[in-house]
Design an enzyme around this catalytic site. Structure first.
Site, mmCIF file in Angstrom:
data_model
loop_
_atom_site.group_PDB
_atom_site.id
_atom_site.type_symbol
_atom_site.label_atom_id
_atom_site.label_comp_id
_atom_site.label_asym_id
_atom_site.label_seq_id
_atom_site.Cartn_x
_atom_site.Cartn_y
_atom_site.Cartn_z
ATOM 1 N N THR A 124 45.383 -0.207 62.176
ATOM 2 C CA THR A 124 46.134 0.016 61.019
ATOM 3 C C THR A 124 46.351 -1.742 60.386
ATOM 4 O OG1 THR A 124 47.246 1.700 62.029
ATOM 5 C CG2 THR A 124 48.610 0.371 60.181
ATOM 6 N N SER A 172 46.977 5.069 56.666
ATOM 7 C CA SER A 172 46.321 6.406 56.760
ATOM 8 C C SER A 172 44.987 6.012 55.919
ATOM 9 C CB SER A 172 47.096 7.325 55.610
ATOM 10 O OG SER A 172 48.261 7.737 56.221
ATOM 11 N N ARG A 186 44.617 11.433 69.939
ATOM 12 C CA ARG A 186 45.463 12.259 69.442
ATOM 13 C C ARG A 186 45.845 13.328 70.248
ATOM 14 N NH1 ARG A 186 42.089 11.798 63.824
ATOM 15 N NH2 ARG A 186 43.159 10.130 63.016
ATOM 16 N N ARG A 227 77.645 23.958 82.331
ATOM 17 C CA ARG A 227 78.760 23.707 81.285
ATOM 18 C C ARG A 227 79.456 25.146 80.941
ATOM 19 N NH1 ARG A 227 81.881 19.861 78.804
ATOM 20 N NH2 ARG A 227 82.439 20.434 76.588
ATOM 21 N N SER A 242 75.304 33.053 77.847
ATOM 22 C CA SER A 242 75.192 33.659 76.321
ATOM 23 C C SER A 242 73.685 34.114 76.169
ATOM 24 C CB SER A 242 75.557 32.692 75.713
ATOM 25 O OG SER A 242 75.251 32.863 74.211
ATOM 26 N N GLN A 259 70.668 19.666 70.596
ATOM 27 C CA GLN A 259 71.870 20.604 69.871
ATOM 28 C C GLN A 259 72.600 21.474 71.026
ATOM 29 O OE1 GLN A 259 72.514 20.511 66.831
ATOM 30 N NE2 GLN A 259 73.998 22.145 66.594
ATOM 31 N N GLU A 290 48.715 7.399 65.452
ATOM 32 C CA GLU A 290 47.449 8.238 65.570
ATOM 33 C C GLU A 290 47.095 8.939 64.562
ATOM 34 O OE1 GLU A 290 45.905 8.457 69.489
ATOM 35 O OE2 GLU A 290 47.111 6.705 70.134
#
Ligand code: FAD
Ligand code: 2MC
Length: 378
Positions: A124, A130, A240, A265, A275, A334, A361
């Site tokens: 690069t 790119s 990659r 928790r 849950s 989350q 990459e």
């Protein structure tokens, strides 16, 4: 992991022991302190991780890409940033092993495999990311030497690495005018920009590499003149997969920590893990990672077998595993509620580290371009 061979299971186990002992406990501190742990990298080399794909006569482990994706996934459960650098270092070793002549292999590979010398990959530039074939760094032939001038941008490991595989223009515009060179940090005319301040991948440096009249003897050229772009691209096919595997590992660690966290928790009178809504989210995360892992392994097998579709499969695997890994890590954050956002829990670090896997990459847009070109025959 049930589809692994006995040897691969043993490899995964040894790598996991090392990861849990020497990498995972320090990952948050290395990120905060921007510490590149050279001592730990050398220890990794002691396990054969400095020359994973290098043939044994030059000090390597002589393993396959299918082995490699197992190794890099496990390493990334401890720290995607360190695993990512190791993947790049191994890409450099593979390129020298594959395209170097006997003298070049003997000169550079033992040090790279032992990680006494570290390697970096320089494609690069500030004006060519790119569109890599538009690179402007020039290597002018002057008698028996080449004189390199140009700037390489975003180079992982730069400053710490001793060896740099540099793609530079020796001929006309376009991919056919590019050659590959091995530049040493101590070559007169080599200098480095400041360590970039980044969102993630903080446990390894990223710097510009500046080449100002760097004079190299002709035996620093890797492969034939004009072959540099294809050498760079073939290196990236395997690279990659390494990055894809690092995304799987980071996300796998985040998923496991989510299960543990939700079991501990309590809310609304019971552990959150009771849950079913949350259990289903965990199930989806595990399923998506398994699908991504299957594609990464398929691509690795294709590369090992020299399948003509390997480059497209590597692009598909990189795109799919890095997008999936990022989504799973973000979902894990989350599920940790506010604690996921705190540095000490190590989850936000995984999200930050995996974010860049969708860019480097080859961006995931470029991965789509590679797949689409094949699909439509362009
Ligand atoms: P650009 O090419 O300018 O792209 C900008 C946006 O346009 C992107 O979203 C891109 O996907 C999109 N885009 C561009 N062309 C197309 C198109 N034809 N179709 C659709 N969308 C398109 N490089 C190295 O050589 N060695 C390294 O060690 C290295 N390490 C890195 C480490 C880090 C932390 C980072 C951030 C980058 C690193 N890179 C390294 C560079 C990385 O490979 C490039 O950032 C990447 O290839 C994208 O190039 P660019 O940043 O110039 O983006
Ligand atoms: N594998 C093998 N050969 C490849 C290849 C691949 N993946 N991609 C291209 N080639 C060959 C191609 O076959 C052709 O060779 P030939 O003329 O012999 O047929 C030659 O390379 C030129 O290819 P194209 O005509 O496709 O070149 P073009 O300029 O149109 O586009 C593109 C190539 C966009 C696919 C390439 O520039 C690319 O991959 N860009 C992304 C750059 C990138 O991935 N940078 C990562 C830097 S490293 C990094 O980020 C790190 C963290 C280390």
């Amino acid at each position: 992991m049930s589809t692994l061979t006995k040897d691969q299971l043993a490899l995964a186990e040894a790598t996991l022991d090392f990861t849990q002992d020497r990498i995972a406990p320090h990952a948050v501190a290395w990120d905060q302190d921007k510490h590149f742990p050279l001592d730990v990298l050398r220890e990794a080399a002691g396990l054969g991780l400095g020359g994973v794909y290098v043939r044994e006569d030059a000090g390597g482990s002589g393993l396959t890409r299918t082995d490699g994706v197992v190794i890099f996934e496990v390493l990334a459960t401890g720290d995607p940033s360190i695993a990512g650098y190791l993947s790049i270092h191994n890409m450099v070793g593979w390129m020298i092993d594959r395209y170097g002549d006997d003298a070049q292999r003997a000169r550079w590979l033992p040090g790279l495999c032992a990680m006494d010398t570290l390697g970096s990959y320089c494609l690069t530039e500030p004006g060519a990311g790119s569109d890599a074939a538009a690179l402007a760094t020039r290597a002018e032939r002057v008698g028996d030497t080449y004189v390199l001038n140009g700037v390489k941008q975003f180079i992982s490991g730069a400053g710490a690495s001793q060896l740099y595989v540099v793609m530079a223009r020796t001929g006309a515009e376009g991919p056919d005018g590019i050659s590959a060179f091995v530049v040493d940090r101590d070559d007169p005319g080599v200098s480095f920009g400041p360590n970039e301040k980044k969102m993630g991948w903080n446990a390894q440096p990223t710097r510009q590499v500046v080449l100002d009249g760097v004079r190299l003897p002709a035996d620093r050229r890797l492969g034939a003149e004009g072959d540099g772009f294809r050498i760079a691209m073939n290196g990236l096919n395997g690279g990659r997969l390494g990055i894809a595997a690092c995304s799987l590992g980071g996300a796998r660690a985040a998923l496991h920590r989510s299960v543990e966290y939700l079991a501990d928790r309590e809310a609304f009178g019971a552990p959150l893990l009771k849950s079913q809504a949350l259990q289903f989210r965990l199930a989806d995360m595990a399923t998506e990672l398994a699908a991504a892992r299957a594609l990464v392994r398929q691509a690795a097998e294709a590369l090992d077998l020299g399948d003509p579709q390997a480059r497209e499969l590597c692009a598909m695997a990189k795109r799919f595993a890095t997008d999936t890994g990022y989504r799973v890590a973000d979902e894990a954050l989350q599920l940790h509620g506010g604690y996921g956002y705190l540095a000490e829990y190590g989850i936000e670090k995984i999200v930050r580290d995996l974010r860049v896997h969708r860019i480097l990459e080859g961006t995931n847009e470029i991965m789509r371009l590679i797949v689409a070109r094949d699909l439509i025959g362009a």
